[in-house]
Design an enzyme around this catalytic site. Structure first.
Site, PDB file in Angstrom:
ATOM      1  N   ASN A 108       0.755  -1.198   0.018  1.00 44.64           N
ATOM      2  CA  ASN A 108      -0.042   0.051   0.089  1.00 44.64           C
ATOM      3  C   ASN A 108       0.800   1.425   0.090  1.00 44.64           C
ATOM      4  O   ASN A 108       1.970   1.164   0.639  1.00 44.64           O
ATOM      5  CB  ASN A 108      -1.110  -0.092   1.160  1.00 44.64           C
ATOM      6  N   HIS A 124       5.922  -0.309  -2.734  1.00 44.95           N
ATOM      7  CA  HIS A 124       5.249   0.654  -3.796  1.00 44.95           C
ATOM      8  C   HIS A 124       5.324   2.151  -3.446  1.00 44.95           C
ATOM      9  O   HIS A 124       4.662   2.852  -3.990  1.00 44.95           O
ATOM     10  CB  HIS A 124       3.841   0.035  -4.191  1.00 44.95           C
ATOM     11  N   THR A 161      -4.280  -9.395   0.536  1.00 48.73           N
ATOM     12  CA  THR A 161      -3.565  -9.395  -0.799  1.00 48.73           C
ATOM     13  C   THR A 161      -4.177 -10.412  -1.774  1.00 48.73           C
ATOM     14  O   THR A 161      -4.747 -11.253  -1.346  1.00 48.73           O
ATOM     15  CB  THR A 161      -2.152  -9.778  -0.704  1.00 48.73           C
ATOM     16  N   ASN A 163      -7.494 -12.860   4.540  1.00 46.84           N
ATOM     17  CA  ASN A 163      -8.206 -12.432   3.354  1.00 46.84           C
ATOM     18  C   ASN A 163      -9.638 -12.331   3.470  1.00 46.84           C
ATOM     19  O   ASN A 163      -9.934 -13.053   4.119  1.00 46.84           O
ATOM     20  CB  ASN A 163      -7.735 -12.894   2.042  1.00 46.84           C
TER      21      ASN A 163
END
Length: 233
Positions: A87, A104, A171, A196
């Site tokens: 994120n 990222h 994810t 998840n």
């Protein structure tokens, strides 16, 4: 050592949408135009407008119970926990987590394309902004775009190779190289756990895969881990 990888599902309940959300911010833009080096070269103003909007949305969002639980775990375990996120928001840090590895990049940062300097992003970025170090009009959001290499890959893969437990939270299991981290963990003999909303595309490669809202599964996982303190899953 524990390595935890977080994705968009961690922040979804804070109002930050994922790529797959219908009607969300990502669905209103062509990713090739706003999230690639080529798109930035064609129309930097459009790209800056997109990330200014994302930055505004992020600033209005608040950490949720899952962020706070992971921050609590980091505070308890210190260097025995490596927190890695895909994120670009800062909600883990605002929840109190330190030393988060952002594969990222960060919405809250600016980067000079000419000299690689980095600094906190202003409220709004524009194509004619000057780099504070070299003076070039070459500033961009400090994020990793499609087609660019994720950051900190060497320390992340080194940590996974030494991990006793690898956990993937929120994810999709579709974006590499992060989608391959579970295989690195298995090769190293680590236990593996997926938390998840729904099973990811790589769920069958985890020792356990638990489905549910991050604000429910993550605090329960953290509480159980801190209670047992032996990394059982």
């Amino acid at each position: 050592m524990i390595v935890i990888l977080t994705g968009a599902g961690l922040s979804a309940e804070s109002g930050l949408g994922t790529f797959s959300d219908s009607g969300g911010l990502w669905s209103r833009f062509d990713l090739n135009e706003v999230a690639t080096p080529q798109g930035f070269a064609r129309d930097p103003a459009q790209v800056h407008d997109f990330y200014n909007l994302r930055r505004d949305t992020c600033r209005k969002a608040s950490p949720n119970a899952a962020h706070r639980a992971l921050a609590r775990l980091k505070q308890a375990l210190g260097d025995d926990l490596i927190l890695v996120t895909q994120n670009v928001d800062d909600l883990l840090e605002r929840a109190g987590a330190q030393q988060v590895i952002h594969m990222h990049g960060s919405l809250m940062g600016a980067l000079c394309n000419k000299c690689d300097s980095r600094w906190p992003a202003p409220h709004r970025m524009r194509p004619d902004d000057l780099c504070p170090d070299c003076g070039a009009r070459a500033t961009r959001p400090d994020v990793v775009w499609f087609g660019e290499m994720p950051r900190a890959m060497e320390p992340v893969t080194h940590a996974i190779a030494r991990a006793d437990l690898f956990v993937a939270i929120g994810t999709s299991g579709t974006v590499y190289p992060a989608a391959g981290f579970v295989d690195l963990a298995l090769e190293a003999g680590a236990k593996t756990l997926e938390l998840n909303l729904e099973p990811s595309q790589t769920h069958d490669r985890f020792y356990r895969s638990l489905s549910g809202l991050a604000t429910q599964t993550v605090p329960a996982f953290v509480e159980g881990l801190l209670t047992s303190r032996d990394h059982r899953i």
